[in-house]
Design a protein around this motif. Structure first.
Motif, PDB file in Angstrom:
ATOM      1  N   GLY A  71       0.794  -1.224   0.000  1.00 46.44           N
ATOM      2  CA  GLY A  71       0.000   0.000   0.000  1.00 46.44           C
ATOM      3  C   GLY A  71       0.828   1.276   0.000  1.00 46.44           C
ATOM      4  N   ILE A  72       2.108   1.181  -0.340  1.00 48.91           N
ATOM      5  CA  ILE A  72       2.979   2.359  -0.395  1.00 48.91           C
ATOM      6  C   ILE A  72       2.748   3.086  -1.715  1.00 48.91           C
ATOM      7  CG2 ILE A  72       5.366   3.158  -0.392  1.00 48.91           C
ATOM      8  CD1 ILE A  72       6.084   0.645   1.215  1.00 48.91           C
ATOM      9  N   LYS A  73       2.603   4.407  -1.651  1.00 48.48           N
ATOM     10  CA  LYS A  73       2.429   5.220  -2.859  1.00 48.48           C
ATOM     11  C   LYS A  73       3.796   5.438  -3.491  1.00 48.48           C
ATOM     12  CE  LYS A  73      -1.649   7.581  -1.040  1.00 48.48           C
ATOM     13  NZ  LYS A  73      -2.237   8.878  -0.620  1.00 48.48           N
ATOM     14  N   ILE A  74       4.214   4.441  -4.267  1.00 43.54           N
ATOM     15  CA  ILE A  74       5.584   4.426  -4.767  1.00 43.54           C
ATOM     16  C   ILE A  74       5.838   5.522  -5.792  1.00 43.54           C
ATOM     17  CG2 ILE A  74       5.133   2.753  -6.602  1.00 43.54           C
ATOM     18  CD1 ILE A  74       8.225   2.872  -4.298  1.00 43.54           C
ATOM     19  N   ASP A  75       4.839   5.860  -6.633  1.00 46.45           N
ATOM     20  CA  ASP A  75       5.012   6.921  -7.629  1.00 46.45           C
ATOM     21  C   ASP A  75       5.249   8.268  -6.958  1.00 46.45           C
ATOM     22  OD1 ASP A  75       4.649   5.112  -9.673  1.00 46.45           O
ATOM     23  OD2 ASP A  75       2.492   5.469  -9.850  1.00 46.45           O
ATOM     24  N   GLN A  76       4.478   8.530  -5.917  1.00 43.40           N
ATOM     25  CA  GLN A  76       4.642   9.777  -5.168  1.00 43.40           C
ATOM     26  C   GLN A  76       6.005   9.822  -4.484  1.00 43.40           C
ATOM     27  OE1 GLN A  76       1.399  10.571  -2.505  1.00 43.40           O
ATOM     28  NE2 GLN A  76       2.392  12.342  -1.578  1.00 43.40           N
ATOM     29  N   TYR A  77       6.451   8.667  -3.982  1.00 42.76           N
ATOM     30  CA  TYR A  77       7.760   8.588  -3.340  1.00 42.76           C
ATOM     31  C   TYR A  77       8.875   8.912  -4.329  1.00 42.76           C
ATOM     32  CZ  TYR A  77      11.935   6.400  -1.329  1.00 42.76           C
ATOM     33  OH  TYR A  77      13.215   6.157  -0.871  1.00 42.76           O
ATOM     34  N   TYR A  78       8.793   8.352  -5.545  1.00 41.81           N
ATOM     35  CA  TYR A  78       9.807   8.612  -6.558  1.00 41.81           C
ATOM     36  C   TYR A  78       9.809  10.080  -6.989  1.00 41.81           C
ATOM     37  CZ  TYR A  78      11.017   3.701  -7.237  1.00 41.81           C
ATOM     38  OH  TYR A  78      11.488   2.429  -7.058  1.00 41.81           O
ATOM     39  N   GLN A  79       8.618  10.664  -7.116  1.00 39.57           N
ATOM     40  CA  GLN A  79       8.546  12.067  -7.516  1.00 39.57           C
ATOM     41  C   GLN A  79       9.144  12.972  -6.439  1.00 39.57           C
ATOM     42  OE1 GLN A  79       4.659  13.781  -7.956  1.00 39.57           O
ATOM     43  NE2 GLN A  79       5.394  15.483  -9.200  1.00 39.57           N
ATOM     44  N   SER A  80       8.840  12.681  -5.167  1.00 39.99           N
ATOM     45  CA  SER A  80       9.391  13.482  -4.070  1.00 39.99           C
ATOM     46  C   SER A  80      10.916  13.382  -4.043  1.00 39.99           C
ATOM     47  CB  SER A  80       8.806  13.026  -2.738  1.00 39.99           C
ATOM     48  OG  SER A  80       7.414  13.245  -2.687  1.00 39.99           O
ATOM     49  N   CYS A  81      11.434  12.177  -4.246  1.00 38.65           N
ATOM     50  CA  CYS A  81      12.891  11.988  -4.281  1.00 38.65           C
ATOM     51  C   CYS A  81      13.512  12.750  -5.452  1.00 38.65           C
ATOM     52  CB  CYS A  81      13.230  10.496  -4.394  1.00 38.65           C
ATOM     53  SG  CYS A  81      12.891   9.550  -2.900  1.00 38.65           S
ATOM     54  N   LYS A  82      12.832  12.733  -6.586  1.00 33.70           N
ATOM     55  CA  LYS A  82      13.338  13.440  -7.768  1.00 33.70           C
ATOM     56  C   LYS A  82      13.387  14.942  -7.527  1.00 33.70           C
ATOM     57  CE  LYS A  82      12.667  13.621 -12.776  1.00 33.70           C
ATOM     58  NZ  LYS A  82      11.782  13.205 -13.905  1.00 33.70           N
ATOM     59  N   ILE A  83      12.337  15.489  -6.923  1.00 35.58           N
ATOM     60  CA  ILE A  83      12.286  16.928  -6.643  1.00 35.58           C
ATOM     61  C   ILE A  83      13.378  17.320  -5.658  1.00 35.58           C
ATOM     62  CG2 ILE A  83      10.908  18.721  -5.508  1.00 35.58           C
ATOM     63  CD1 ILE A  83       8.422  17.416  -6.729  1.00 35.58           C
ATOM     64  N   LYS A 136       7.279  13.571   5.892  1.00 37.45           N
ATOM     65  CA  LYS A 136       8.325  14.596   5.918  1.00 37.45           C
ATOM     66  C   LYS A 136       8.908  14.794   4.531  1.00 37.45           C
ATOM     67  CE  LYS A 136      12.584  15.812   8.363  1.00 37.45           C
ATOM     68  NZ  LYS A 136      13.605  15.350   9.342  1.00 37.45           N
ATOM     69  N   LEU A 137       9.157  13.709   3.820  1.00 40.82           N
ATOM     70  CA  LEU A 137       9.695  13.777   2.462  1.00 40.82           C
ATOM     71  C   LEU A 137       8.711  14.476   1.527  1.00 40.82           C
ATOM     72  CD1 LEU A 137      12.226  12.623   0.868  1.00 40.82           C
ATOM     73  CD2 LEU A 137      10.680  10.816   0.118  1.00 40.82           C
ATOM     74  N   ASP A 138       7.452  14.086   1.579  1.00 44.24           N
ATOM     75  CA  ASP A 138       6.425  14.691   0.719  1.00 44.24           C
ATOM     76  C   ASP A 138       6.229  16.170   1.040  1.00 44.24           C
ATOM     77  OD1 ASP A 138       6.059  12.262  -0.497  1.00 44.24           O
ATOM     78  OD2 ASP A 138       4.335  11.691   0.716  1.00 44.24           O
ATOM     79  N   GLN A 139       6.315  16.520   2.318  1.00 43.35           N
ATOM     80  CA  GLN A 139       6.134  17.920   2.718  1.00 43.35           C
ATOM     81  C   GLN A 139       7.260  18.800   2.167  1.00 43.35           C
ATOM     82  OE1 GLN A 139       5.717  18.446   6.941  1.00 43.35           O
ATOM     83  NE2 GLN A 139       5.332  20.633   6.791  1.00 43.35           N
ATOM     84  N   LYS A 140       8.495  18.310   2.233  1.00 43.18           N
ATOM     85  CA  LYS A 140       9.617  19.069   1.679  1.00 43.18           C
ATOM     86  C   LYS A 140       9.459  19.238   0.172  1.00 43.18           C
ATOM     87  CE  LYS A 140      13.191  17.920   5.079  1.00 43.18           C
ATOM     88  NZ  LYS A 140      14.495  17.243   5.290  1.00 43.18           N
ATOM     89  N   ALA A 141       9.014  18.181  -0.513  1.00 46.91           N
ATOM     90  CA  ALA A 141       8.801  18.265  -1.960  1.00 46.91           C
ATOM     91  C   ALA A 141       7.679  19.243  -2.283  1.00 46.91           C
ATOM     92  CB  ALA A 141       8.480  16.881  -2.516  1.00 46.91           C
ATOM     93  N   GLU A 142       6.625  19.228  -1.468  1.00 44.70           N
ATOM     94  CA  GLU A 142       5.493  20.142  -1.695  1.00 44.70           C
ATOM     95  C   GLU A 142       5.923  21.596  -1.492  1.00 44.70           C
ATOM     96  OE1 GLU A 142       1.822  20.777  -3.085  1.00 44.70           O
ATOM     97  OE2 GLU A 142       2.706  18.780  -2.788  1.00 44.70           O
ATOM     98  N   GLU A 143       6.796  21.841  -0.543  1.00 42.25           N
ATOM     99  CA  GLU A 143       7.303  23.196  -0.316  1.00 42.25           C
ATOM    100  C   GLU A 143       8.086  23.702  -1.522  1.00 42.25           C
ATOM    101  OE1 GLU A 143       9.561  22.923   3.254  1.00 42.25           O
ATOM    102  OE2 GLU A 143       7.794  22.818   4.570  1.00 42.25           O
ATOM    103  N   ALA A 211       7.676  18.779 -16.038  1.00 41.95           N
ATOM    104  CA  ALA A 211       7.348  17.369 -15.771  1.00 41.95           C
ATOM    105  C   ALA A 211       7.859  16.937 -14.398  1.00 41.95           C
ATOM    106  CB  ALA A 211       7.965  16.488 -16.859  1.00 41.95           C
ATOM    107  N   LYS A 212       8.994  17.475 -13.981  1.00 43.39           N
ATOM    108  CA  LYS A 212       9.586  17.099 -12.692  1.00 43.39           C
ATOM    109  C   LYS A 212       8.733  17.579 -11.528  1.00 43.39           C
ATOM    110  CE  LYS A 212      13.768  17.853  -9.916  1.00 43.39           C
ATOM    111  NZ  LYS A 212      15.135  18.421  -9.902  1.00 43.39           N
ATOM    112  N   TYR A 213       8.275  18.820 -11.594  1.00 41.17           N
ATOM    113  CA  TYR A 213       7.547  19.410 -10.470  1.00 41.17           C
ATOM    114  C   TYR A 213       6.039  19.233 -10.558  1.00 41.17           C
ATOM    115  CZ  TYR A 213      11.695  21.474  -8.425  1.00 41.17           C
ATOM    116  OH  TYR A 213      12.903  21.640  -7.804  1.00 41.17           O
ATOM    117  N   ASP A 214       5.525  19.044 -11.758  1.00 37.10           N
ATOM    118  CA  ASP A 214       4.094  18.812 -11.957  1.00 37.10           C
ATOM    119  C   ASP A 214       3.255  19.920 -11.307  1.00 37.10           C
ATOM    120  OD1 ASP A 214       1.889  17.460 -12.960  1.00 37.10           O
ATOM    121  OD2 ASP A 214       1.653  16.208 -11.179  1.00 37.10           O
ATOM    122  N   VAL A 215       3.659  21.172 -11.566  1.00 34.21           N
ATOM    123  CA  VAL A 215       2.906  22.343 -11.117  1.00 34.21           C
ATOM    124  C   VAL A 215       2.017  22.788 -12.265  1.00 34.21           C
ATOM    125  CG1 VAL A 215       3.077  24.749 -10.364  1.00 34.21           C
ATOM    126  CG2 VAL A 215       4.694  23.051  -9.496  1.00 34.21           C
TER     127      VAL A 215
END
Length: 293
Positions: A71-83, A136-143, A211-215
């Motif tokens: 149940g891990i959101k792996i796509d979101q994890y990869y995007q956060s790591c990329k950002i 924490k990872l997703d929050q930093k990417a969202e910032e 594409a990287k930031y998806d804004v």
């Protein structure tokens, strides 16, 4: 006899695991600080222990498939790591989930058999391993995404005059990135270096950052400017139009965030104001009801 020994054994296991985890964390910190530890990290028994745990459970199975099953959101994890420019470590993320679930199970049993107080450390460890790290990872990417969104209107304001005087867009984009100190400029420069510029390197660089930031606003700008460039339409017209649209969208977004922040502040304030008042009213009624019965 077995039932009497079960609770002490479980408590002993829990204490042992806690001490082991604490010692591992402290020793890893010590290794990172010492020269020998940096040069010979493999000498530590628990070096990259999560790899051993993963191999013990799943062997050589693809970690992405395991993550999806857990149940891990792996796509979101990869995007956060990329950002954040962090190397993804899916196996470590999976093992942390295992630690969280195991602690929840262990402390849950202790809470049922010994004392309900054991549920508190169980919840704390569960939240840390399953929620805190990823959040924490997703929050930093969202910032960072929000920072890009906030910098885009200013970037376009600087870009438009350069295009209006007839400067080629690739030169204008590069000059603005050099002058405008921002995360957006940094990302565009890095992307242009990767594209090694060329005739349409600036175009591909903007698309890559979008594409990287998806804004949403950056995606719209990248798509619009790319379409104009390919069709031979003057890019300056596209930039001028998108600047006005993005500024309006950005203003609406800022107002929406301000409204949400106001609501977030007001709701707790109202609760703290009304709860004592309600308690002051209800408590005497409750006392009268008890005295009647």
């Amino acid at each position: 006899m077995g039932e009497k020994l079960f609770a002490p054994v479980m408590i002993g296991i829990a204490i042992f695991l806690f001490i082991l985890a604490f010692a591992t964390i402290q020793y890893n910190k010590l290794l990172k600080r010492t020269r020998y530890g940096k040069e010979h990290p493999e000498d530590w028994l628990f070096h990259d222990f999560y790899l051993k745990v993963y191999s013990g459970f799943w062997g050589a199975k693809n970690p992405d498939e395991v993550a999806v099953k857990l149940g891990i959101k792996i796509d979101q994890y990869y995007q956060s790591c990329k950002i954040l420019r962090i190397t993804p470590n899916t196996k470590k993320l999976i093992v942390h989930h295992i630690y969280g679930l195991a602690s929840w199970f262990l402390f849950g049993i202790l809470a049922l058999l010994v004392n309900i107080v054991f549920i508190v450390p169980g919840i704390a460890v569960f939240i840390y391993f399953l929620i805190y790290d990823q959040r924490k990872l997703d929050q930093k990417a969202e910032e960072k995404k929000m920072q890009i969104e906030n910098e885009l209107p200013r970037f376009l304001d600087l870009l438009k005059p350069e295009l209006e005087i007839g400067m080629p867009i690739e030169t204008a984009v590069y000059m603005i990135c050099e002058k405008f100190d921002s995360l957006l400029s940094e990302e565009l420069l890095l992307s242009m270096q990767e594209m090694r510029l060329g005739v349409s390197g600036w175009n591909k660089a903007i698309e890559n950052v979008a594409a990287k930031y998806d804004v949403e606003t950056l995606n719209d700008f990248a798509m619009d400017i790319s379409t104009s460039y390919r069709k031979g339409i003057p890019v300056v017209h596209s930039v001028e139009r998108k600047t006005q649209e993005i500024r309006k969208t950005h203003l609406l977004t800022v107002k929406e965030r301000a409204t949400k922040a106001t609501n977030t502040i007001l709701i707790p304030t109202m609760l703290f104001q009304f709860l004592p008042m309600m308690a002051f009213i209800i408590f005497p009624i409750f006392q009268q009801t008890l005295s009647v019965f």
